[in-house]
Design an enzyme around this catalytic site. Structure first.
Site, PDB file in Angstrom:
ATOM      1  N   ASP A   1       0.858  -1.100   0.185  1.00  0.00           N
ATOM      2  CA  ASP A   1      -0.083   0.040  -0.018  1.00  0.00           C
ATOM      3  C   ASP A   1       0.745   1.397   0.115  1.00  0.00           C
ATOM      4  O   ASP A   1       1.838   1.406   0.625  1.00  0.00           O
ATOM      5  CB  ASP A   1      -1.052   0.177   1.200  1.00  0.00           C
ATOM      6  CG  ASP A   1      -2.191   0.961   1.014  1.00  0.00           C
ATOM      7  OD1 ASP A   1      -2.350   1.290   0.009  1.00  0.00           O
ATOM      8  OD2 ASP A   1      -2.724   1.139   2.034  1.00  0.00           O
TER       9      ASP A   1
ATOM     10  N   ASN B   1       1.111   3.421  -3.193  1.00  0.00           N
ATOM     11  CA  ASN B   1       1.532   4.054  -4.277  1.00  0.00           C
ATOM     12  C   ASN B   1       1.017   5.369  -4.354  1.00  0.00           C
ATOM     13  O   ASN B   1       1.963   6.004  -5.169  1.00  0.00           O
ATOM     14  CB  ASN B   1       1.096   2.666  -5.246  1.00  0.00           C
ATOM     15  CG  ASN B   1       1.896   1.621  -5.308  1.00  0.00           C
ATOM     16  OD1 ASN B   1       2.729   1.300  -4.467  1.00  0.00           O
ATOM     17  ND2 ASN B   1       1.332   0.655  -6.015  1.00  0.00           N
ATOM     18  N   GLY B   2      -0.133   5.405  -4.191  1.00  0.00           N
ATOM     19  CA  GLY B   2      -0.855   6.807  -4.621  1.00  0.00           C
ATOM     20  C   GLY B   2      -0.209   8.014  -3.772  1.00  0.00           C
ATOM     21  O   GLY B   2       0.110   8.930  -4.492  1.00  0.00           O
ATOM     22  N   ARG B   3      -0.032   7.597  -2.587  1.00  0.00           N
ATOM     23  CA  ARG B   3       0.889   8.661  -1.628  1.00  0.00           C
ATOM     24  C   ARG B   3       2.074   8.972  -2.134  1.00  0.00           C
ATOM     25  O   ARG B   3       2.433  10.133  -2.145  1.00  0.00           O
ATOM     26  CB  ARG B   3       0.351   8.356  -0.175  1.00  0.00           C
ATOM     27  CG  ARG B   3      -0.721   8.665   0.287  1.00  0.00           C
ATOM     28  CD  ARG B   3      -1.002   7.847   1.556  1.00  0.00           C
ATOM     29  NE  ARG B   3      -1.398   6.623   1.366  1.00  0.00           N
ATOM     30  CZ  ARG B   3      -1.548   5.699   2.133  1.00  0.00           C
ATOM     31  NH1 ARG B   3      -1.245   6.026   3.484  1.00  0.00           N
ATOM     32  NH2 ARG B   3      -1.737   4.437   1.812  1.00  0.00           N
ATOM     33  N   TRP B   4       2.958   8.034  -2.521  1.00  0.00           N
ATOM     34  CA  TRP B   4       3.983   8.234  -2.940  1.00  0.00           C
ATOM     35  C   TRP B   4       4.305   9.241  -4.177  1.00  0.00           C
ATOM     36  O   TRP B   4       4.943   9.922  -4.262  1.00  0.00           O
ATOM     37  CB  TRP B   4       4.613   6.739  -3.395  1.00  0.00           C
ATOM     38  CG  TRP B   4       6.128   6.882  -3.887  1.00  0.00           C
ATOM     39  CD1 TRP B   4       7.318   6.647  -3.003  1.00  0.00           C
ATOM     40  CD2 TRP B   4       6.725   6.854  -5.037  1.00  0.00           C
ATOM     41  NE1 TRP B   4       8.556   6.719  -3.783  1.00  0.00           N
ATOM     42  CE2 TRP B   4       8.215   7.026  -4.994  1.00  0.00           C
ATOM     43  CE3 TRP B   4       6.079   7.232  -6.362  1.00  0.00           C
ATOM     44  CZ2 TRP B   4       8.933   7.270  -6.287  1.00  0.00           C
ATOM     45  CZ3 TRP B   4       6.889   7.416  -7.522  1.00  0.00           C
ATOM     46  CH2 TRP B   4       8.462   7.196  -7.323  1.00  0.00           C
TER      47      TRP B   4
ATOM     48  N   HIS C   1       2.189   3.543  -8.947  1.00  0.00           N
ATOM     49  CA  HIS C   1       2.131   2.143  -9.251  1.00  0.00           C
ATOM     50  C   HIS C   1       3.354   1.222 -10.088  1.00  0.00           C
ATOM     51  O   HIS C   1       3.895   0.459  -9.747  1.00  0.00           O
ATOM     52  CB  HIS C   1       0.803   1.802 -10.102  1.00  0.00           C
ATOM     53  CG  HIS C   1      -0.377   2.096  -9.223  1.00  0.00           C
ATOM     54  ND1 HIS C   1      -0.731   1.791  -7.978  1.00  0.00           N
ATOM     55  CD2 HIS C   1      -1.492   2.738  -9.714  1.00  0.00           C
ATOM     56  CE1 HIS C   1      -1.742   2.240  -7.578  1.00  0.00           C
ATOM     57  NE2 HIS C   1      -2.272   2.869  -8.651  1.00  0.00           N
TER      58      HIS C   1
ATOM     59  N   LEU D   1      10.653 -20.298  -5.076  1.00  0.00           N
ATOM     60  CA  LEU D   1       9.693 -19.474  -4.201  1.00  0.00           C
ATOM     61  C   LEU D   1       8.141 -19.848  -4.914  1.00  0.00           C
ATOM     62  O   LEU D   1       7.961 -19.595  -6.113  1.00  0.00           O
ATOM     63  CB  LEU D   1       9.952 -18.087  -4.358  1.00  0.00           C
ATOM     64  CG  LEU D   1       8.999 -17.147  -3.639  1.00  0.00           C
ATOM     65  CD1 LEU D   1       8.918 -17.143  -2.299  1.00  0.00           C
ATOM     66  CD2 LEU D   1       9.378 -15.912  -4.136  1.00  0.00           C
TER      67      LEU D   1
HETATM   68  C1  IPE Z   1      -5.474  -2.691   0.058  1.00  0.00           C
HETATM   69  O1  IPE Z   1      -5.165  -1.478  -0.384  1.00  0.00           O
HETATM   70  C2  IPE Z   1      -5.630  -3.277  -1.548  1.00  0.00           C
HETATM   71  C3  IPE Z   1      -4.352  -3.744  -2.109  1.00  0.00           C
HETATM   72  C4  IPE Z   1      -3.000  -3.297  -1.681  1.00  0.00           C
HETATM   73  C5  IPE Z   1      -4.374  -4.098  -3.353  1.00  0.00           C
HETATM   74  P1  IPE Z   1      -6.427  -0.133  -0.402  1.00  0.00           P
HETATM   75  O2  IPE Z   1      -5.591   1.186  -0.695  1.00  0.00           O
HETATM   76  O3  IPE Z   1      -6.961  -0.625  -1.424  1.00  0.00           O
HETATM   77  O4  IPE Z   1      -7.044  -0.492   0.855  1.00  0.00           O
HETATM   78  P2  IPE Z   1      -7.872   0.801   1.856  1.00  0.00           P
HETATM   79  O5  IPE Z   1      -8.704   1.522   0.776  1.00  0.00           O
HETATM   80  O6  IPE Z   1      -6.944   1.710   2.181  1.00  0.00           O
HETATM   81  O7  IPE Z   1      -8.370   0.096   2.908  1.00  0.00           O
HETATM   82  C1  IPE Z   2      -1.428   0.209  -3.369  1.00  0.00           C
HETATM   83  O1  IPE Z   2      -1.552   1.376  -3.371  1.00  0.00           O
HETATM   84  C2  IPE Z   2      -1.846  -0.483  -4.678  1.00  0.00           C
HETATM   85  C3  IPE Z   2      -3.242  -0.880  -4.924  1.00  0.00           C
HETATM   86  C4  IPE Z   2      -4.219  -0.890  -4.093  1.00  0.00           C
HETATM   87  C5  IPE Z   2      -3.539  -1.202  -6.495  1.00  0.00           C
HETATM   88  P1  IPE Z   2      -2.472   2.523  -3.527  1.00  0.00           P
HETATM   89  O2  IPE Z   2      -3.023   3.076  -4.813  1.00  0.00           O
HETATM   90  O3  IPE Z   2      -3.815   2.036  -2.453  1.00  0.00           O
HETATM   91  O4  IPE Z   2      -1.966   3.888  -2.827  1.00  0.00           O
HETATM   92  P2  IPE Z   2      -2.381   5.085  -1.777  1.00  0.00           P
HETATM   93  O5  IPE Z   2      -3.136   4.032  -0.612  1.00  0.00           O
HETATM   94  O6  IPE Z   2      -3.553   5.584  -2.466  1.00  0.00           O
HETATM   95  O7  IPE Z   2      -1.246   5.756  -1.512  1.00  0.00           O
HETATM   96 MG    MG Z   3      -4.094   2.293  -0.557  1.00  0.00          MG
END
Ligand code: IPE
Ligand code: IPE
Ligand code: MG
Length: 253
Positions: free
Chosen positions: A32, A34-37, A49, A143
């Site tokens: 988790d 990727n978006g904030r990064w 991503h 693995l």
């Molecule tokens: C969990 O992350 C799902 C994956 C890592 C694939 P999300 O970003 O979707 O979860 P929430 O919305 O923060 O709970």
């Molecule tokens: C995890 O990163 C990847 C997926 C859930 C596919 P996010 O996309 O959830 O990133 P944040 O949580 O918004 O930072």
């Molecule tokens: Mg997330």
């Protein structure tokens, strides 16, 4: 450590501290952040991503180096379908790209590639790629790398119950439903329960991951965002895990 020796790489100091007798068989990761990064760099979410692939490679390498047998990565949840179509599309493009690029490594390192989740929801091309790599690697002895895709813990339990009900309707099931029965109808019934679950990005929640399987799993939350995840984070998590006492409801010796 075999892999490091083969490649002539120097061993990370943390690796020496890991107790070889207490290596978790199965590590699962909620990847988790990727978006904030991406946002913190003024980039589009998809760039996060893309950068997250480095985290995947690091986790795979670290699992191999430490002798973890099973690594399960949460890549796309059933809830993630709520995201903008463009992001979803790009995520599966990235997955196709990853599979293509890692083809040789998967072969050379005898990685057994698997998936869990509702694969029928996925774009046709991605599904075909995934099925092909699963079939090709079915006898690999390295693995076991499992990607959770269009995965939901509740969905998995519902799917298992549906299969049991179908069997019962056909008259093929008339005994008591035990934990063993449910286990048998999960997506990957032969995978052992995770010993360790790591979540990155500092969020303290499970987000519908492996609900059945994590009954007694040790949980470690790391503050690092997934694209910044490297081998040392995996080693640190293993060291933390090895300091814990797993009691399974019993008492200390
Ligand atoms: C969990 O992350 C799902 C994956 C890592 C694939 P999300 O970003 O979707 O979860 P929430 O919305 O923060 O709970
Ligand atoms: C995890 O990163 C990847 C997926 C859930 C596919 P996010 O996309 O959830 O990133 P944040 O949580 O918004 O930072
Ligand atoms: Mg997330």
């Amino acid at each position: 450590m075999k892999k490091l020796k083969q490649e002539g790489k120097t061993e990370h100091p943390l690796l020496k501290l890991i107790d070889q007798k207490k290596i978790p068989a199965h590590v699962a990761i909620i990847m988790d952040g990727n978006g904030r990064w991406a946002k913190s760099r003024g980039l589009e979410r998809i760039e996060g991503h893309r950068a997250g692939i480095e985290g995947v490679k690091a986790a795979v390498e670290a699992a191999q180096e430490t002798g973890v047998r099973y690594l399960t990565l949460y890549a796309f949840s059933v809830e993630n379908w709520k995201r903008p179509e463009s992001e979803v599309k790009e995520l599966f493009n990235l997955l196709d790209h990853y599979l293509e690029k890692e083809k040789n490594r998967i072969e050379e390192e005898q990685i057994r590639f698997r998936t869990i989740g509702r694969l029928t929801d996925l774009p046709q091309k991605t599904r075909k790629n995934l099925e092909e790599v699963q079939e090709r690697t079915i006898n690999h002895k390295g693995l076991t790398l499992t990607f959770a895709l269009s995965y939901g813990g509740r969905a998995e339990i519902c799917d298992a119950i549906s299969k049991i009900v179908d069997k019962a309707k056909m008259g093929e099931f008339n005994s008591e439903v035990t934990e063993k029965t449910v286990q048998k109808y999960l997506y990957a019934p032969d995978l052992p329960d995770p010993d360790l679950l790591i979540r990155t990005s500092g969020e303290y929640r499970i987000s519908n991951f492996l609900l059945w399987q994590i009954a007694y799993t040790e949980i470690i939350i790391l503050d690092v965002l997934w694209p910044d995840f490297r081998q040392e984070h995996f080693y640190e998590a293993l060291l933390d895990y090895q300091r814990r006492e797993r009691r399974y409801g019993g008492v200390s010796e």
